[in-house]
Design a protein around this motif. Structure first.
Motif, PDB file in Angstrom:
ATOM      1  N   ASN A  32      14.263  -6.236   4.246  1.00 46.94           N
ATOM      2  CA  ASN A  32      15.404  -5.566   3.625  1.00 46.94           C
ATOM      3  C   ASN A  32      16.455  -6.598   3.206  1.00 46.94           C
ATOM      4  N   ARG A  47      11.525 -12.396  -1.496  1.00 49.13           N
ATOM      5  CA  ARG A  47      10.889 -11.157  -1.895  1.00 49.13           C
ATOM      6  C   ARG A  47      11.065 -10.142  -0.773  1.00 49.13           C
ATOM      7  N   ALA A  49       9.836  -6.470   0.887  1.00 53.21           N
ATOM      8  CA  ALA A  49       8.743  -5.500   0.914  1.00 53.21           C
ATOM      9  C   ALA A  49       8.760  -4.734   2.227  1.00 53.21           C
ATOM     10  N   ASN A  50       8.285  -3.498   2.176  1.00 58.47           N
ATOM     11  CA  ASN A  50       8.176  -2.625   3.339  1.00 58.47           C
ATOM     12  C   ASN A  50       6.712  -2.585   3.762  1.00 58.47           C
ATOM     13  N   GLU A  53       4.747   0.452   2.948  1.00 58.31           N
ATOM     14  CA  GLU A  53       4.602   0.825   1.541  1.00 58.31           C
ATOM     15  C   GLU A  53       3.718  -0.195   0.852  1.00 58.31           C
ATOM     16  N   ALA A  55       2.520  -0.391  -2.093  1.00 60.28           N
ATOM     17  CA  ALA A  55       2.920  -0.803  -3.439  1.00 60.28           C
ATOM     18  C   ALA A  55       3.946  -1.931  -3.389  1.00 60.28           C
ATOM     19  N   SER A  56       4.887  -1.851  -2.453  1.00 66.63           N
ATOM     20  CA  SER A  56       5.903  -2.906  -2.355  1.00 66.63           C
ATOM     21  C   SER A  56       5.285  -4.214  -1.872  1.00 66.63           C
ATOM     22  N   LEU A  57       4.294  -4.124  -1.009  1.00 65.87           N
ATOM     23  CA  LEU A  57       3.592  -5.323  -0.558  1.00 65.87           C
ATOM     24  C   LEU A  57       2.804  -5.954  -1.705  1.00 65.87           C
ATOM     25  N   GLU A  58       2.125  -5.133  -2.480  1.00 62.53           N
ATOM     26  CA  GLU A  58       1.355  -5.667  -3.611  1.00 62.53           C
ATOM     27  C   GLU A  58       2.273  -6.373  -4.607  1.00 62.53           C
ATOM     28  N   ARG A  59       3.443  -5.792  -4.846  1.00 61.09           N
ATOM     29  CA  ARG A  59       4.402  -6.462  -5.746  1.00 61.09           C
ATOM     30  C   ARG A  59       4.842  -7.807  -5.169  1.00 61.09           C
ATOM     31  N   ALA A  60       5.119  -7.822  -3.871  1.00 57.88           N
ATOM     32  CA  ALA A  60       5.586  -9.057  -3.235  1.00 57.88           C
ATOM     33  C   ALA A  60       4.518 -10.143  -3.252  1.00 57.88           C
TER      34      ALA A  60
END
Length: 285
Positions: A32, A47, A49-50, A53, A55-60
């Motif tokens: 956060n 970066r 990420a949660n 989640e 999707a947030s990990l994949e983005r990171a």
């Protein structure tokens, strides 16, 4: 680019700082914005990420060549799920290699609360198809100092259900050095390293060393596992009473007594001796 998870924690931030100082392209991942503020002084990209989640990990993880995956703690069921999410997301994002923090105590017969968490993560990592390196950490010297020695300095007694058990403690600073080395090296793919201190000590020896370093009488007293659990239930919230008690059971069974030369293989130097670690901690206090 090398991404380091847990960048606001002790080991993660130390790995990130070492890699940055060595000139590697690095980024730190945190959960956060509040945690991001604690690593801004390093001047590296951050970066967020949660772990719950995907999707947030994949983005990171996009564009990451090597991922230093510093393990989490807390409720075992939640941590197992979060580790699985991170490994799956890293695979989907095309991470080149995952350098995963595990523990030496991963045998199926172990009663340690967190053993199934690490065993599951290692199994998932090996089955993922992503290149990997696993560093299995022994018991942290810092853990022994914080949870067992410091209370014993105040009370004069270190009472644990360990009798003649031995451990080979390793300092978090050395663990961070090993992770930075493994992440930067090109010849660690597909290898598992066990990180321990250079010698195994009984808890009487640990108490004696603490007494010498802190100039306070410290006595070790072996107590019954049930008595230790009862005390832990009075002092800690779940899951820690059972985590600590089951850790002691693993230690008593000799699962943390093994001394490995893998640290010296990686770093070309031995890990810090336990009493030297204590002297450094005493000087910093």
């Amino acid at each position: 680019m090398i991404l380091v998870t847990g960048a606001s924690g002790y080991v993660g931030s130390a790995v990130l700082r070492r890699l940055s100082q060595e000139g590697h392209a690095v980024s730190g991942m945190v959960g956060n914005f509040r945690r991001a503020a604690s690593v801004e002084d390093m001047g590296v990209p951050i970066r967020i990420a949660n772990y719950d989640e995907r999707a947030s990990l994949e983005r990171a993880f996009r564009g990451v060549e090597r991922l230093v995956f510093v393990a989490r703690d807390g409720n075992a069921r939640a941590v197992m799920r979060q580790h699985a999410n991170a490994i799956d997301a890293a695979t989907t994002a095309g991470v080149g290699r995952i350098v995963f923090m595990s523990i030496t105590d991963v045998e199926p017969s172990s009663a340690f609360y967190f053993t199934p968490v690490y065993r599951d993560a290692e199994r998932r990592l090996l089955a993922s198809g992503t290149k990997w390196t696993v560093l299995r950490c022994g018991l942290y010297a810092d853990f022994i100092l914080s949870h067992w020695i410091r209370p014993a300095i105040a009370s004069g007694e270190m009472s644990l259900p360990l009798e003649d058990a031995r451990v080979a403690p390793i300092a978090r600073e050395d663990v961070a050095d090993a992770f930075a080395m493994a992440a930067a090296a090109d010849d660690c793919e597909g290898k598992t390293f066990e990180l321990t201190g250079p010698a195994a000590h009984s808890f009487e020896e640990i108490a004696d060393a603490a007494g010498r370093v802190f100039a306070r009488p410290v006595r070790f007293a072996a107590i019954a596992p049930a008595d230790y659990l009862e005390r832990a239930l009075d002092e800690m919230a779940e899951p820690w009473p059972h985590a600590f008690s089951s850790l002691c059971k693993s230690i008593a069974e000799g699962r943390y007594a093994r001394v490995s030369g893998d640290f010296e293989t990686l770093l070309r130097r031995p890990a810090a001796r336990f009493e030297d670690f204590l002297r450094g901690a005493a000087a910093a206090m």
